[in-house]
Scaffold this motif. Structure first.
Motif, PDB file in Angstrom:
ATOM      1  N   VAL A 388       0.838  -1.210   0.000  1.00 36.64           N
ATOM      2  CA  VAL A 388       0.000   0.000   0.000  1.00 36.64           C
ATOM      3  C   VAL A 388       0.868   1.255   0.000  1.00 36.64           C
ATOM      4  CG1 VAL A 388      -1.628   1.339   1.395  1.00 36.64           C
ATOM      5  CG2 VAL A 388      -1.981  -1.121   1.070  1.00 36.64           C
ATOM      6  N   HIS A 389       2.027   1.185   0.668  1.00 37.64           N
ATOM      7  CA  HIS A 389       2.887   2.365   0.790  1.00 37.64           C
ATOM      8  C   HIS A 389       4.045   2.354  -0.199  1.00 37.64           C
ATOM      9  CE1 HIS A 389       0.672   2.431   4.593  1.00 37.64           C
ATOM     10  NE2 HIS A 389       0.957   3.704   4.656  1.00 37.64           N
ATOM     11  N   LEU A 390       3.934   1.549  -1.249  1.00 41.09           N
ATOM     12  CA  LEU A 390       5.017   1.469  -2.229  1.00 41.09           C
ATOM     13  C   LEU A 390       5.254   2.813  -2.912  1.00 41.09           C
ATOM     14  CD1 LEU A 390       7.095  -0.227  -3.744  1.00 41.09           C
ATOM     15  CD2 LEU A 390       5.288  -0.882  -5.357  1.00 41.09           C
ATOM     16  N   SER A 391       4.178   3.522  -3.220  1.00 41.89           N
ATOM     17  CA  SER A 391       4.333   4.826  -3.887  1.00 41.89           C
ATOM     18  C   SER A 391       5.099   5.797  -2.998  1.00 41.89           C
ATOM     19  CB  SER A 391       2.960   5.399  -4.234  1.00 41.89           C
ATOM     20  OG  SER A 391       3.082   6.695  -4.794  1.00 41.89           O
ATOM     21  N   ALA A 392       4.747   5.836  -1.694  1.00 44.74           N
ATOM     22  CA  ALA A 392       5.451   6.729  -0.765  1.00 44.74           C
ATOM     23  C   ALA A 392       6.908   6.329  -0.630  1.00 44.74           C
ATOM     24  CB  ALA A 392       4.764   6.708   0.596  1.00 44.74           C
ATOM     25  N   THR A 393       7.169   5.021  -0.643  1.00 46.09           N
ATOM     26  CA  THR A 393       8.548   4.538  -0.551  1.00 46.09           C
ATOM     27  C   THR A 393       9.362   5.019  -1.741  1.00 46.09           C
ATOM     28  OG1 THR A 393       7.874   2.563   0.679  1.00 46.09           O
ATOM     29  CG2 THR A 393      10.005   2.476  -0.433  1.00 46.09           C
ATOM     30  N   MET A 394       8.789   4.954  -2.936  1.00 45.62           N
ATOM     31  CA  MET A 394       9.510   5.374  -4.130  1.00 45.62           C
ATOM     32  C   MET A 394       9.731   6.880  -4.154  1.00 45.62           C
ATOM     33  SD  MET A 394      10.184   2.546  -5.356  1.00 45.62           S
ATOM     34  CE  MET A 394      11.047   3.190  -6.791  1.00 45.62           C
ATOM     35  N   GLN A 395       8.825   7.652  -3.541  1.00 47.09           N
ATOM     36  CA  GLN A 395       8.983   9.102  -3.526  1.00 47.09           C
ATOM     37  C   GLN A 395       9.931   9.589  -2.434  1.00 47.09           C
ATOM     38  OE1 GLN A 395       5.158  11.248  -3.809  1.00 47.09           O
ATOM     39  NE2 GLN A 395       4.262   9.340  -4.571  1.00 47.09           N
ATOM     40  N   ASP A 396      10.186   8.723  -1.439  1.00 44.06           N
ATOM     41  CA  ASP A 396      11.132   9.072  -0.384  1.00 44.06           C
ATOM     42  C   ASP A 396      12.530   9.183  -0.990  1.00 44.06           C
ATOM     43  OD1 ASP A 396      13.253   8.152   1.723  1.00 44.06           O
ATOM     44  OD2 ASP A 396      11.516   8.707   2.934  1.00 44.06           O
ATOM     45  N   PRO A 397      13.306  10.228  -0.671  1.00 40.87           N
ATOM     46  CA  PRO A 397      14.638  10.391  -1.265  1.00 40.87           C
ATOM     47  C   PRO A 397      15.545   9.184  -1.057  1.00 40.87           C
ATOM     48  CG  PRO A 397      13.986  12.390  -0.107  1.00 40.87           C
ATOM     49  CD  PRO A 397      12.956  11.357   0.211  1.00 40.87           C
ATOM     50  N   ASN A 398      15.388   8.504   0.069  1.00 43.66           N
ATOM     51  CA  ASN A 398      16.200   7.320   0.356  1.00 43.66           C
ATOM     52  C   ASN A 398      15.437   6.016   0.138  1.00 43.66           C
ATOM     53  OD1 ASN A 398      18.643   8.661   1.294  1.00 43.66           O
ATOM     54  ND2 ASN A 398      17.400   9.334   3.027  1.00 43.66           N
ATOM     55  N   HIS A 399      14.206   6.143  -0.392  1.00 48.55           N
ATOM     56  CA  HIS A 399      13.358   4.971  -0.666  1.00 48.55           C
ATOM     57  C   HIS A 399      13.231   4.076   0.554  1.00 48.55           C
ATOM     58  CE1 HIS A 399      13.321   6.140  -4.889  1.00 48.55           C
ATOM     59  NE2 HIS A 399      14.624   6.310  -4.786  1.00 48.55           N
ATOM     60  N   ARG A 400      13.037   4.690   1.708  1.00 49.43           N
ATOM     61  CA  ARG A 400      12.922   3.922   2.944  1.00 49.43           C
ATOM     62  C   ARG A 400      11.534   3.287   3.054  1.00 49.43           C
ATOM     63  NH1 ARG A 400      14.552   8.652   6.955  1.00 49.43           N
ATOM     64  NH2 ARG A 400      12.987   9.581   5.582  1.00 49.43           N
ATOM     65  N   PHE A 401      11.508   2.078   3.588  1.00 53.49           N
ATOM     66  CA  PHE A 401      10.258   1.356   3.760  1.00 53.49           C
ATOM     67  C   PHE A 401      10.107   0.952   5.217  1.00 53.49           C
ATOM     68  CE2 PHE A 401      13.681  -1.483   2.683  1.00 53.49           C
ATOM     69  CZ  PHE A 401      13.531  -2.551   3.546  1.00 53.49           C
ATOM     70  N   CYS A 402       9.006   0.327   5.559  1.00 54.50           N
ATOM     71  CA  CYS A 402       8.768  -0.134   6.938  1.00 54.50           C
ATOM     72  C   CYS A 402       9.623  -1.370   7.199  1.00 54.50           C
ATOM     73  CB  CYS A 402       7.292  -0.456   7.133  1.00 54.50           C
ATOM     74  SG  CYS A 402       6.900  -1.145   8.751  1.00 54.50           S
ATOM     75  N   VAL A 403      10.620  -1.225   8.037  1.00 55.49           N
ATOM     76  CA  VAL A 403      11.622  -2.265   8.269  1.00 55.49           C
ATOM     77  C   VAL A 403      11.128  -3.250   9.329  1.00 55.49           C
ATOM     78  CG1 VAL A 403      14.021  -2.679   8.935  1.00 55.49           C
ATOM     79  CG2 VAL A 403      13.396  -0.563   7.766  1.00 55.49           C
ATOM     80  N   GLY A 404      11.375  -4.535   9.123  1.00 54.06           N
ATOM     81  CA  GLY A 404      11.062  -5.555  10.113  1.00 54.06           C
ATOM     82  C   GLY A 404      12.307  -5.955  10.887  1.00 54.06           C
ATOM     83  N   LEU A 405      12.272  -5.812  12.205  1.00 55.87           N
ATOM     84  CA  LEU A 405      13.451  -6.053  13.036  1.00 55.87           C
ATOM     85  C   LEU A 405      13.151  -7.088  14.120  1.00 55.87           C
ATOM     86  CD1 LEU A 405      14.610  -2.342  13.553  1.00 55.87           C
ATOM     87  CD2 LEU A 405      15.316  -3.936  11.759  1.00 55.87           C
ATOM     88  N   ALA A 406      14.198  -7.493  14.842  1.00 51.61           N
ATOM     89  CA  ALA A 406      14.058  -8.418  15.966  1.00 51.61           C
ATOM     90  C   ALA A 406      14.890  -7.904  17.134  1.00 51.61           C
ATOM     91  CB  ALA A 406      14.519  -9.824  15.574  1.00 51.61           C
ATOM     92  N   GLY A 407      14.362  -8.040  18.343  1.00 51.51           N
ATOM     93  CA  GLY A 407      15.083  -7.644  19.551  1.00 51.51           C
ATOM     94  C   GLY A 407      14.726  -8.564  20.703  1.00 51.51           C
ATOM     95  N   SER A 408      15.582  -8.601  21.708  1.00 49.10           N
ATOM     96  CA  SER A 408      15.367  -9.515  22.827  1.00 49.10           C
ATOM     97  C   SER A 408      14.423  -8.955  23.879  1.00 49.10           C
ATOM     98  CB  SER A 408      16.705  -9.849  23.491  1.00 49.10           C
ATOM     99  OG  SER A 408      17.253  -8.689  24.116  1.00 49.10           O
ATOM    100  N   ASP A 409      14.257  -7.613  23.936  1.00 47.98           N
ATOM    101  CA  ASP A 409      13.535  -6.970  25.041  1.00 47.98           C
ATOM    102  C   ASP A 409      14.115  -7.455  26.370  1.00 47.98           C
ATOM    103  OD1 ASP A 409      11.802  -5.373  26.403  1.00 47.98           O
ATOM    104  OD2 ASP A 409       9.984  -6.440  25.825  1.00 47.98           O
ATOM    105  N   TYR A 410      15.437  -7.473  26.429  1.00 47.09           N
ATOM    106  CA  TYR A 410      16.171  -8.039  27.564  1.00 47.09           C
ATOM    107  C   TYR A 410      16.053  -7.142  28.786  1.00 47.09           C
ATOM    108  CZ  TYR A 410      20.307 -10.008  29.989  1.00 47.09           C
ATOM    109  OH  TYR A 410      21.172 -10.587  30.876  1.00 47.09           O
TER     110      TYR A 410
END
Length: 503
Positions: A388-410
């Protein structure tokens, strides 16, 4: 014969758990030591957490903790002077306390399987098969976490004493190789107020695991850690030491922030403390040689029903509490940082509506956090959001998208299920050496999606190999209209049994 076998099995489990004195389930003390702890080659020490709670009606005094290897030789003795006042937990069994905290211990079948695997590995030479066998045994012995009412669990944990016992590997009177397992016994000496001295003995297994997978330019780390600046169990330096022992190359300390109206149950990182907080991160970074970034965890509310946001790259403090989710995102951005939605599907602190388009400006979500992995439907939310946000990603100067990450919440073993060094994010920096003291390498990789999330330490690298090499977070440009054929290459570097999740 069946009766004899049953008796032998019971003895095996008692030996494995290391219960050194006979106690009823409702005794005067609660002691929790995990069945396994680990470090990764080439680390030279192990950190063993111990939690003790007074279930009696009078005070107790913890005098010392001894660490003794299987052969009975003396290894380490740590003298303590900790007094445990009576708690509100009289009459509860140990299992009832674990349930309220959210600790799920391995069942008997898992313990038996782990012991069989350890015995099998002892007959094998150094090999990939031995590595897989030992790491599978380690996973069978890991403590997991259950859904609990967090505020009630916090009140209970305030009545506990937690310790971290460091065991140098050169004190174990044996040469340790990767994929070794070393059982040790902990003797905790306690004196009651009437002068009676008793000893609780419990056994844990020190797993010396092989190094994490390695590919050029990729470095594992953890962007969700808590310390004694908020509700964590250990100082920043202790967390970083453990992360270093477990093979991580970068960390972000994300203590709960709150400069007003925050929960009275636990301390919070205040605006007036942010400068010193950053200085402690820098000191730990210098001491241990891995990147240590200061961050924050913001909250709409700290009690159940609130939602949390990890704030990275801040140049100033971002305030928290009694605000909307969008305001949290805006505050992270206004502090010259960016926000990652923390554990969006957490039972107590939910942000499951992140994908419906109501919120703007955040840079990513935690797909994996504290042992919790998004399911297929939740993963579908991310996939739909990206489309859905592909158009916004392409218009972003760095083409940033919603990143999926992992953390321990340690939380430094206050919450005993321990995912530090298991749940992690690999970042791609394009360098032949880890980020070290250069924090922008970490921030840039996370902000631009040059990352791979992992639930078990395995690494999945995928790239486009048409007209060059394009890794996650990079983009292709086409000079004219028309189609382009894309070849996708995926490489999996797995050191742990393939039952986890990497994306």
């Amino acid at each position: 014969m069946k009766k004899l076998v049953a008796i032998l099995l019971v003895l095996m489990f008692v030996t494995f758990l290391g219960v050194g004195r006979v106690r009823s389930a409702v005794g005067e003390d609660f002691c929790q030591v995990p069945l396994s702890v680990f470090s990764r080659y080439p680390a030279r020490s192990f950190s063993v957490p111990v939690m003790v709670i007074n279930k009696g009606t009078s005070g107790m005094h913890i005098q010392k903790i001894e660490v003794v290897p299987q052969d009975g030789s003396h290894v380490l003795e740590e003298t303590l002077s900790e007094t445990l006042p009576p708690s509100s937990l009289q009459g509860l069994t140990d299992e009832e306390i674990r349930s309220r905290i959210g600790i799920i211990q391995p069942d008997e079948k898992s313990m038996a399987t782990a012991q069989a695997l350890i015995a099998k590995a002892a007959t094998m030479g150094l090999s990939d098969e031995r590595t897989r066998t030992v790491e599978t045994a380690w996973l069978f012995l890991k403590t997991t976490t259950a859904t609990t009412e967090r505020v009630a669990a916090d009140k209970l944990l305030l009545q506990a004493r937690t310790f971290s016992i460091t065991i140098p590997s050169d004190k174990l009177n044996t040469k340790i190789e990767p994929s070794d397992v070393i059982p040790v016994r902990l003797n905790i000496t306690i004196q009651s107020s009437d002068g009676y001295v008793s000893t609780i003995s419990q056994t844990t297994n020190l797993f010396y695991l092989t190094s994490l997978p390695s590919q050029w330019g990729w470095y594992p780390g953890d962007g969700h850690l808590h310390t004694t600046w908020s509700d964590g169990g250990w100082p920043i330096g202790a967390n970083v030491s453990t992360a270093n022992d477990r093979g991580l190359k970068w960390t972000i300390s994300t203590d709960h922030a709150g400069d007003f109206a925050h929960s009275p149950l636990q301390p919070r990182l205040e605006a007036s403390e942010s400068t010193n907080y950053g200085a402690y991160c820098t000191s730990a970074q210098t001491t241990y040689g891995i990147t240590v970034c200061p961050g924050e965890e913001l909250a709409t509310l700290e009690e159940p029903g609130g939602s949390h946001l990890l704030a990275y790259k801040n140049s100033t403090y971002a305030a928290s509490y009694d605000v909307s989710k969008q305001v949290l995102i805006n505050r992270a951005n206004s502090a010259a940082g960016f926000g990652i939605i923390a554990h969006p599907y957490n039972f107590s602190f939910n942000w499951s509506d992140w994908s419906n388009g109501s919120y703007t400006g955040f840079r990513g979500i935690e797909l994996i956090s504290c042992g919790s992995i998004v399911n297929a439907a939740q993963l579908g939310d991310w996939d739909t959001y990206l489309g859905v946000h592909l158009s916004a990603t392409m218009q972003d100067p760095n083409h940033r998208f919603c990143v999926g990450l992992a953390g321990s919440d340690y939380h430094g073993q206050i919450y005993l299920p321990d995912y530090l060094g298991t749940n992690m994010t690999y970042i791609y920096t394009g360098s032949s050496s880890p980020p070290g003291s250069y924090r922008p390498s970490v921030y840039t990789a996370l902000e631009n999606g040059r990352a791979s999330a992992s639930s078990d330490g395995s690494l999945l690298v995928h790239k486009i190999t048409t007209g060059g090499v394009y890794l996650p977070g990079y983009y292709m440009q086409k000079s004219a209209a028309g189609y382009i054929n894309v070849n996708v290459y995926a490489s999996s570097a797995v050191s742990i049994r393939p039952s986890g999740y990497a994306s």
